[in-house]
Each structure stands twice: as C-alpha cells, then as structure tokens.
Design a protein around this motif. Sequence first.
Motif, PDB file in Angstrom:
ATOM      1  N   ARG A  63      -0.165  -4.762  -9.245  1.00  0.00           N
ATOM      2  CA  ARG A  63      -0.279  -4.177  -7.902  1.00  0.00           C
ATOM      3  C   ARG A  63      -1.303  -3.047  -7.940  1.00  0.00           C
ATOM      4  NH1 ARG A  63       5.025  -5.490  -8.760  1.00  0.00           N
ATOM      5  NH2 ARG A  63       6.107  -6.610  -7.088  1.00  0.00           N
ATOM      6  N   SER A  64      -2.066  -2.940  -6.866  1.00  0.00           N
ATOM      7  CA  SER A  64      -3.088  -1.908  -6.827  1.00  0.00           C
ATOM      8  C   SER A  64      -3.337  -1.472  -5.387  1.00  0.00           C
ATOM      9  CB  SER A  64      -4.373  -2.457  -7.442  1.00  0.00           C
ATOM     10  OG  SER A  64      -5.298  -1.414  -7.600  1.00  0.00           O
ATOM     11  N   GLU A  65      -3.573  -0.187  -5.214  1.00  0.00           N
ATOM     12  CA  GLU A  65      -3.828   0.343  -3.869  1.00  0.00           C
ATOM     13  C   GLU A  65      -5.334   0.444  -3.644  1.00  0.00           C
ATOM     14  OE1 GLU A  65      -1.716   4.078  -4.020  1.00  0.00           O
ATOM     15  OE2 GLU A  65       0.126   3.125  -3.307  1.00  0.00           O
ATOM     16  N   PRO A  67      -7.199   0.609  -0.255  1.00  0.00           N
ATOM     17  CA  PRO A  67      -7.162   0.531   1.210  1.00  0.00           C
ATOM     18  C   PRO A  67      -8.535   0.284   1.826  1.00  0.00           C
ATOM     19  CG  PRO A  67      -6.936   2.803   0.485  1.00  0.00           C
ATOM     20  CD  PRO A  67      -6.887   1.953  -0.748  1.00  0.00           C
ATOM     21  N   MET A  69     -10.254  -2.542   2.598  1.00  0.00           N
ATOM     22  CA  MET A  69     -11.182  -3.570   2.132  1.00  0.00           C
ATOM     23  C   MET A  69     -11.066  -4.792   3.037  1.00  0.00           C
ATOM     24  SD  MET A  69     -12.515  -2.381  -0.755  1.00  0.00           S
ATOM     25  CE  MET A  69     -13.065  -3.819  -1.655  1.00  0.00           C
ATOM     26  N   THR A  70     -12.077  -5.650   2.953  1.00  0.00           N
ATOM     27  CA  THR A  70     -11.926  -6.969   3.554  1.00  0.00           C
ATOM     28  C   THR A  70     -11.866  -7.952   2.393  1.00  0.00           C
ATOM     29  OG1 THR A  70     -14.315  -7.211   3.705  1.00  0.00           O
ATOM     30  CG2 THR A  70     -13.195  -6.400   5.666  1.00  0.00           C
ATOM     31  N   TYR A 129      -3.662  -9.770  -0.371  1.00  0.00           N
ATOM     32  CA  TYR A 129      -4.100  -8.439   0.045  1.00  0.00           C
ATOM     33  C   TYR A 129      -3.455  -8.141   1.389  1.00  0.00           C
ATOM     34  CZ  TYR A 129      -7.182  -4.531   1.118  1.00  0.00           C
ATOM     35  OH  TYR A 129      -7.668  -3.295   1.430  1.00  0.00           O
ATOM     36  N   ARG A 130      -2.582  -7.133   1.390  1.00  0.00           N
ATOM     37  CA  ARG A 130      -1.823  -6.813   2.599  1.00  0.00           C
ATOM     38  C   ARG A 130      -1.628  -5.315   2.708  1.00  0.00           C
ATOM     39  NH1 ARG A 130       3.854  -8.526   4.210  1.00  0.00           N
ATOM     40  NH2 ARG A 130       3.512  -8.644   6.436  1.00  0.00           N
ATOM     41  N   HIS A 131      -1.836  -4.778   3.892  1.00  0.00           N
ATOM     42  CA  HIS A 131      -1.677  -3.341   4.143  1.00  0.00           C
ATOM     43  C   HIS A 131      -2.479  -2.491   3.144  1.00  0.00           C
ATOM     44  CE1 HIS A 131       1.435  -4.820   6.677  1.00  0.00           C
ATOM     45  NE2 HIS A 131       2.357  -4.938   5.747  1.00  0.00           N
ATOM     46  N   GLY A 132      -3.598  -3.003   2.678  1.00  0.00           N
ATOM     47  CA  GLY A 132      -4.397  -2.235   1.730  1.00  0.00           C
ATOM     48  C   GLY A 132      -3.883  -2.260   0.305  1.00  0.00           C
ATOM     49  N   MET A 133      -2.927  -3.158   0.029  1.00  0.00           N
ATOM     50  CA  MET A 133      -2.385  -3.309  -1.330  1.00  0.00           C
ATOM     51  C   MET A 133      -2.781  -4.672  -1.865  1.00  0.00           C
ATOM     52  SD  MET A 133      -0.151  -0.965  -2.633  1.00  0.00           S
ATOM     53  CE  MET A 133       1.271  -1.719  -3.374  1.00  0.00           C
TER      54      MET A 133
END
Lengths: 153, 135
Positions: A63-65, A67, A69-70, A129-133
């Motif tokens: 898991r990585s944060e 935020p 990105m596309t 990739y969801r909510h910037g995670m």
Amino acid sequence: MLLRRVKSWPFEHQLNGFSEFDRLRRDLSQILTTPVSQVGLDSPAGVYPFLNVTQDQENFYIRSEIPGMTLDELDVSVTGRTMTIAGERRIPSENQEVRYHRREREAGKFRRQFNLPTDVEPDKVEAKYRHGMLMIVLPKAESAKPRKISVNG
Amino acid sequence: MATATQDIQARDKQEVQSSSEQTTPGRVFSPPVDIFENDQTLTIVADMPGVPSDSVSIDLQEDTLTLAGVPSLSVPDNEEVVVQEFNTGKYFRQFKLSEVIDQANIKANLNHGVLRVTLPKVGPAKPRKIQITEN
C-alpha cells in the motif's frame, strides 16, 4: 604519598573498567531495542513513495499514498522478485494570476523498487488506485506458500 | 510548475502534536497544503490520501476554517506486517482566515485524495467611483 597510592589502587582501575563497560553495554542495548518500525520511518534512503507491505498465506499486499495521480501517470511492474513503482506527480499551475501563501505539496518524478522476500506470480499481480492510495496484490508463487504436512502416527 | 521534472522527495507525514480536542483514539496527521488567492477567491488544496468524499468535513466558524478527513481503508487483522514505512490516521488542520468569505458559495472537490476548497471573498474590496451629478 598515601593519597597517590590509593588512587592507583588496582581495584579502582578495575572499577573504572567496569563502569566503562557498563556504559557501552547500556548504549548498545539502547540501539538494539529501538523499534524496527521507527528505524524504517527514519530510513536515510527516503525514496518516494513510502510503502507499507503486509502478507497473508496467499499474497503480499503493498500500500502506498500517492495522492492526485491519474492512472496513466502510474507505472507498476514486477520482474522476478523486484517490484517497481514509478511515475510523475504533476501539480498543474493555476491559470489565473494568483498569489501563493503556502506551497507544501510536492511535484516531481519518482521511482521506487522493493525486493519481495519470496517468488510471486507476475502474471497475476493486480494494482488498484483509489482515493489517492495505490494497492498492489502480489500472489505468492506455489513454491513460496506454506505447506501443511500431515503427520502420520 | 517549473520544477515538475525534479525527483520528488519523500517526507514523513506531520503528526498533529496537540490533539487535546480529539475525542476518539488514533493518530492524527496534518495534511500538506497549497494556499493561494486572487482578487475573487482564496483556494486551499490539501493532500488527504485514502479519504473518500463522504468522510471529509469542511467547517467555517467565524474566521476559522477546519479541514478534517478520515481514511476508509484499513489493513485487515489477518495480514502480517512485513515493512511499515508510513502510518495512517485521520487528517486535521485549521486555518485563520483574514478575509470575509461568502459562506454560501464555498465549493469543495475531492479527486484521488486531493481536496480543493474554493472560498469566494465577499466585501467592499473594490473601490467604486461615484458619479456626482448636478441638479
């Protein structure tokens, strides 16, 4: 004269020797008992992005944060046991004339590699990739999974 | 931004030190922000990764703007930690605004963990020339 003798008393040397050793041992044990998680956080490498890696019997989970990105700016690849996350985080400039008061968010390129402890199945790796995670699921190779061995009595 | 081709630097999340107003357990982090303004609006952009739009709260009381968010994703208990480089927790940050804001027209948008709050300014900012007529 007597004073000098007392000072150079062999027993006192020994005492000093012990306290020196005690101090060293205290320092060492302090280093050794520092929690591992803390060491990881202060890692001198400091390569973006930070990763949290967990596992169960079937998979590794990374898991990585990251935020803002596309999907086409994010690149995840697996080669052997090495997983790579790369991309570029862009912060578009404001079109109107604005005055900045604070600029704490960072933009730029990044590339992070992580070596997995066991083999994985590269074809079955999934990334979401969801909510910037960013969340990557890496199924362990059959050979790396724990095997239950039945004991015959 | 002109610096877009540079390598991004990894920074530890800023933990909120004084959390006396928090009533629930857990860690609280201060999200990094960009703040800018033009003549009409003040804009605040905050990085809150992991937070869905229904878990964000934006509150303006008098001149204090409060941004808060709760991440939705948690690690299941059966997963064993291999490496932990960052901590997760709630986001909380407050700002004192020096401008009067048109509260009814505050707009907020959350996109991939980036919150953007647009605060329209109110008030007699622009001097108006008054025509004087004779008779």
